[in-house]
Design a protein around this motif. Sequence first.
Motif, PDB file in Angstrom:
ATOM      1  N   ASN A 240       0.805  -1.224   0.000  1.00  0.00           N
ATOM      2  CA  ASN A 240       0.000   0.000   0.000  1.00  0.00           C
ATOM      3  C   ASN A 240       0.839   1.275   0.000  1.00  0.00           C
ATOM      4  O   ASN A 240       0.350   2.334   0.349  1.00  0.00           O
ATOM      5  N   ASN A 241       2.116   1.158  -0.411  1.00  0.00           N
ATOM      6  CA  ASN A 241       2.905   2.384  -0.609  1.00  0.00           C
ATOM      7  C   ASN A 241       2.201   3.211  -1.692  1.00  0.00           C
ATOM      8  O   ASN A 241       1.779   2.677  -2.710  1.00  0.00           O
ATOM      9  N   ILE A 242       2.060   4.504  -1.468  1.00  0.00           N
ATOM     10  CA  ILE A 242       1.244   5.327  -2.376  1.00  0.00           C
ATOM     11  C   ILE A 242       1.881   5.553  -3.749  1.00  0.00           C
ATOM     12  O   ILE A 242       1.204   5.987  -4.670  1.00  0.00           O
ATOM     13  N   PHE A 243       3.179   5.305  -3.862  1.00  0.00           N
ATOM     14  CA  PHE A 243       3.829   5.506  -5.168  1.00  0.00           C
ATOM     15  C   PHE A 243       3.663   4.253  -6.028  1.00  0.00           C
ATOM     16  O   PHE A 243       3.491   3.148  -5.511  1.00  0.00           O
ATOM     17  N   ALA A 244       3.711   4.455  -7.340  1.00  0.00           N
ATOM     18  CA  ALA A 244       3.628   3.316  -8.257  1.00  0.00           C
ATOM     19  C   ALA A 244       4.765   2.349  -7.926  1.00  0.00           C
ATOM     20  O   ALA A 244       5.823   2.758  -7.441  1.00  0.00           O
ATOM     21  N   LYS A 245       4.519   1.082  -8.166  1.00  0.00           N
ATOM     22  CA  LYS A 245       5.526   0.059  -7.850  1.00  0.00           C
ATOM     23  C   LYS A 245       6.764   0.248  -8.712  1.00  0.00           C
ATOM     24  O   LYS A 245       6.654   0.446  -9.927  1.00  0.00           O
ATOM     25  N   ARG A 246       7.926   0.194  -8.085  1.00  0.00           N
ATOM     26  CA  ARG A 246       9.168   0.377  -8.841  1.00  0.00           C
ATOM     27  C   ARG A 246       9.374  -0.743  -9.846  1.00  0.00           C
ATOM     28  O   ARG A 246       9.060  -1.904  -9.587  1.00  0.00           O
ATOM     29  N   GLU A 247       9.982  -0.386 -10.954  1.00  0.00           N
ATOM     30  CA  GLU A 247      10.241  -1.347 -12.031  1.00  0.00           C
ATOM     31  C   GLU A 247      11.405  -2.273 -11.644  1.00  0.00           C
ATOM     32  O   GLU A 247      11.355  -3.469 -11.864  1.00  0.00           O
ATOM     33  N   ASP A 248      12.446  -1.678 -11.109  1.00  0.00           N
ATOM     34  CA  ASP A 248      13.651  -2.433 -10.755  1.00  0.00           C
ATOM     35  C   ASP A 248      14.441  -1.625  -9.731  1.00  0.00           C
ATOM     36  O   ASP A 248      13.905  -0.687  -9.153  1.00  0.00           O
ATOM     37  N   LYS A 249      15.701  -1.981  -9.531  1.00  0.00           N
ATOM     38  CA  LYS A 249      16.465  -1.286  -8.483  1.00  0.00           C
ATOM     39  C   LYS A 249      17.278  -0.097  -9.001  1.00  0.00           C
ATOM     40  O   LYS A 249      18.172   0.395  -8.316  1.00  0.00           O
ATOM     41  N   VAL A 295      13.853  10.282   3.150  1.00  0.00           N
ATOM     42  CA  VAL A 295      14.656   9.661   2.089  1.00  0.00           C
ATOM     43  C   VAL A 295      13.997   9.998   0.753  1.00  0.00           C
ATOM     44  O   VAL A 295      12.791   9.797   0.587  1.00  0.00           O
ATOM     45  N   ILE A 296      14.785  10.542  -0.176  1.00  0.00           N
ATOM     46  CA  ILE A 296      14.261  10.783  -1.533  1.00  0.00           C
ATOM     47  C   ILE A 296      15.071   9.915  -2.479  1.00  0.00           C
ATOM     48  O   ILE A 296      16.305   9.980  -2.494  1.00  0.00           O
ATOM     49  N   LEU A 297      14.364   9.115  -3.255  1.00  0.00           N
ATOM     50  CA  LEU A 297      15.025   8.319  -4.295  1.00  0.00           C
ATOM     51  C   LEU A 297      14.617   8.927  -5.625  1.00  0.00           C
ATOM     52  O   LEU A 297      13.432   8.992  -5.945  1.00  0.00           O
ATOM     53  N   SER A 298      15.593   9.392  -6.398  1.00  0.00           N
ATOM     54  CA  SER A 298      15.277  10.056  -7.667  1.00  0.00           C
ATOM     55  C   SER A 298      15.948   9.369  -8.840  1.00  0.00           C
ATOM     56  O   SER A 298      16.942   8.656  -8.667  1.00  0.00           O
ATOM     57  N   GLY A 299      15.406   9.637 -10.024  1.00  0.00           N
ATOM     58  CA  GLY A 299      15.967   9.029 -11.228  1.00  0.00           C
ATOM     59  C   GLY A 299      15.743   7.531 -11.225  1.00  0.00           C
ATOM     60  O   GLY A 299      16.617   6.756 -11.617  1.00  0.00           O
ATOM     61  N   LEU A 300      14.572   7.108 -10.768  1.00  0.00           N
ATOM     62  CA  LEU A 300      14.210   5.686 -10.817  1.00  0.00           C
ATOM     63  C   LEU A 300      13.714   5.371 -12.223  1.00  0.00           C
ATOM     64  O   LEU A 300      13.279   6.262 -12.955  1.00  0.00           O
ATOM     65  N   MET A 301      13.755   4.097 -12.576  1.00  0.00           N
ATOM     66  CA  MET A 301      13.147   3.676 -13.840  1.00  0.00           C
ATOM     67  C   MET A 301      11.645   3.970 -13.742  1.00  0.00           C
ATOM     68  O   MET A 301      11.048   3.785 -12.686  1.00  0.00           O
ATOM     69  N   MET A 302      11.048   4.438 -14.831  1.00  0.00           N
ATOM     70  CA  MET A 302       9.606   4.688 -14.806  1.00  0.00           C
ATOM     71  C   MET A 302       8.877   3.349 -14.562  1.00  0.00           C
ATOM     72  O   MET A 302       9.387   2.292 -14.952  1.00  0.00           O
ATOM     73  N   PRO A 303       7.693   3.383 -13.943  1.00  0.00           N
ATOM     74  CA  PRO A 303       7.005   2.127 -13.591  1.00  0.00           C
ATOM     75  C   PRO A 303       6.338   1.470 -14.804  1.00  0.00           C
ATOM     76  O   PRO A 303       5.118   1.354 -14.882  1.00  0.00           O
ATOM     77  N   TYR A 304       7.167   1.036 -15.756  1.00  0.00           N
ATOM     78  CA  TYR A 304       6.644   0.527 -17.036  1.00  0.00           C
ATOM     79  C   TYR A 304       5.744  -0.693 -16.882  1.00  0.00           C
ATOM     80  O   TYR A 304       4.752  -0.829 -17.595  1.00  0.00           O
ATOM     81  N   SER A 305       6.091  -1.600 -15.963  1.00  0.00           N
ATOM     82  CA  SER A 305       5.276  -2.819 -15.836  1.00  0.00           C
ATOM     83  C   SER A 305       3.863  -2.466 -15.386  1.00  0.00           C
ATOM     84  O   SER A 305       2.887  -3.051 -15.857  1.00  0.00           O
ATOM     85  N   ARG A 306       3.777  -1.511 -14.477  1.00  0.00           N
ATOM     86  CA  ARG A 306       2.461  -1.063 -14.003  1.00  0.00           C
ATOM     87  C   ARG A 306       1.655  -0.508 -15.181  1.00  0.00           C
ATOM     88  O   ARG A 306       0.462  -0.777 -15.320  1.00  0.00           O
ATOM     89  N   ILE A 307       2.320   0.272 -16.041  1.00  0.00           N
ATOM     90  CA  ILE A 307       1.641   0.887 -17.187  1.00  0.00           C
ATOM     91  C   ILE A 307       1.275  -0.179 -18.218  1.00  0.00           C
ATOM     92  O   ILE A 307       0.198  -0.139 -18.816  1.00  0.00           O
ATOM     93  N   ASP A 308       2.175  -1.155 -18.410  1.00  0.00           N
ATOM     94  CA  ASP A 308       1.887  -2.218 -19.379  1.00  0.00           C
ATOM     95  C   ASP A 308       0.647  -2.999 -18.948  1.00  0.00           C
ATOM     96  O   ASP A 308      -0.199  -3.343 -19.772  1.00  0.00           O
ATOM     97  N   THR A 309       0.551  -3.282 -17.661  1.00  0.00           N
ATOM     98  CA  THR A 309      -0.618  -4.011 -17.157  1.00  0.00           C
ATOM     99  C   THR A 309      -1.888  -3.199 -17.404  1.00  0.00           C
ATOM    100  O   THR A 309      -2.919  -3.732 -17.827  1.00  0.00           O
TER     101      THR A 309
END
Length: 368
Positions: A240-249, A295-309
């Motif tokens: 239930n983290n409010i951000f889209a699920k990360r694609e990878d690390k 903690v701010i994590l920036s420049g993550l891969m866009m959540p492509y798998s979420r969008i593909d689904t």
Amino acid sequence: MKKLNTRLKSTFIGCGQCGCQVIAETARKIMELDGTKDNVSFVGINTSMEDLSAVNLPHKIHVKDCNGAAGNRERSLDALAGNIDEILEELQTYIIKGSIIFIAFSMGGGTGSAMAPILARIMREMEYTVCLIPVLPADSESLKIRDNARQTFNEIEELKPVLGSIFMLDNNATDKLQINRIFATLITAVLSINNKSQDGNMDLAEIESCLQCPSFSIIVATNAANGTTGHIIDILERENNIFAKREDKTVTIMGISEAVSAKDSKIDVVEFRKAIGTAPTEYHGYLSESGENVVILSGLMMPYSRIDTLAESVEKEAESVQNSLKALTEVRSGTSSSIFSVKPKLDHKPTNGGLSALEKLKARRISK
Ligand SMILES: Nc1nc2c(ncn2[C@@H]2O[C@H](COP(=O)(O)OP(=O)(O)OP(=O)(O)O)[C@@H](O)[C@H]2O)c(=O)[nH]1
Ligand SMILES: [Mg+2]
């Protein structure tokens, strides 16, 4: 004492109902802080007068000639194009000079999703750093909303290289208003980072560089007692983290601001890297006056798998809906009303040496 970092200037623009509600909640959180709020501004823009009056914001702009877009992205773009000069003139009076602009909007509605990418591009052409706060629809939402969201994603993706952080929120996580509240708390935590330590500070330039880094970004904040490696990783990995699920690390910048000194820190950076990925750039500050660990994590891969689904779910249903629509329209009238053939008429490629975003938007008006 928790107060805004007075040197960090920000302007929040909410587009459409969702965007306005997200920034109204942020405004509410920020107004609760001590100290001056001169360095932050909030403005809501909507086609719907009703939605605009229902939201508590210091500045509101009503886009005329369109009373709500009812999910139709073309309709709100036409209204924006027709009134763009007045809107920009008014909007500029609310923007804090030299601030970072945050534009919040739902990806699935008809107003915010269409206006935000265009306004983002216009603000970029005016040399502002622009961050986005787009909200993904839940899986249970209507086909039209999910279809809008996948189109909006493509527009965001094209703009991505010229933007700052994209805080993509996901309505699959939990209740909508809860998402607004959590995001408001998190962005307020970022704007309140005030490190005062000899062990190292996350200074203004470093906070700004986290926010100016293109692509997907995530924020985690806890109070001092809960700011342990394990707890922060746990929040990041929660369903239930409010951000889209990360694609990878993949992660480009990791910014950590702690409430405590280096000696009292409960964050083990080595463990942290193992769990969340290793960023080429890390910033680490201590003794934040805000009393929070952020903690701010920036420049993550866009959540492509979420969008593909999301796109797959739309396409699966589109076929059957399109077939039945065809059957209906062929019998009852000659007009096609396919909701899947809607294509943005604007060229959404980033500025290509030709017309500016503003000129293109105005050209839309002339071509009508
Ligand atoms: N997280 C969150 N999502 C919201 C909120 N309000 C609406 N949404 C989502 O936003 C999408 C609907 O878009 P809206 O923002 O209502 O639409 P709009 O931009 O005003 O456009 P029109 O109503 O079509 O003119 C759906 O996916 C909703 O779940 C909110 O306050 N918070
Ligand atoms: Mg609306």
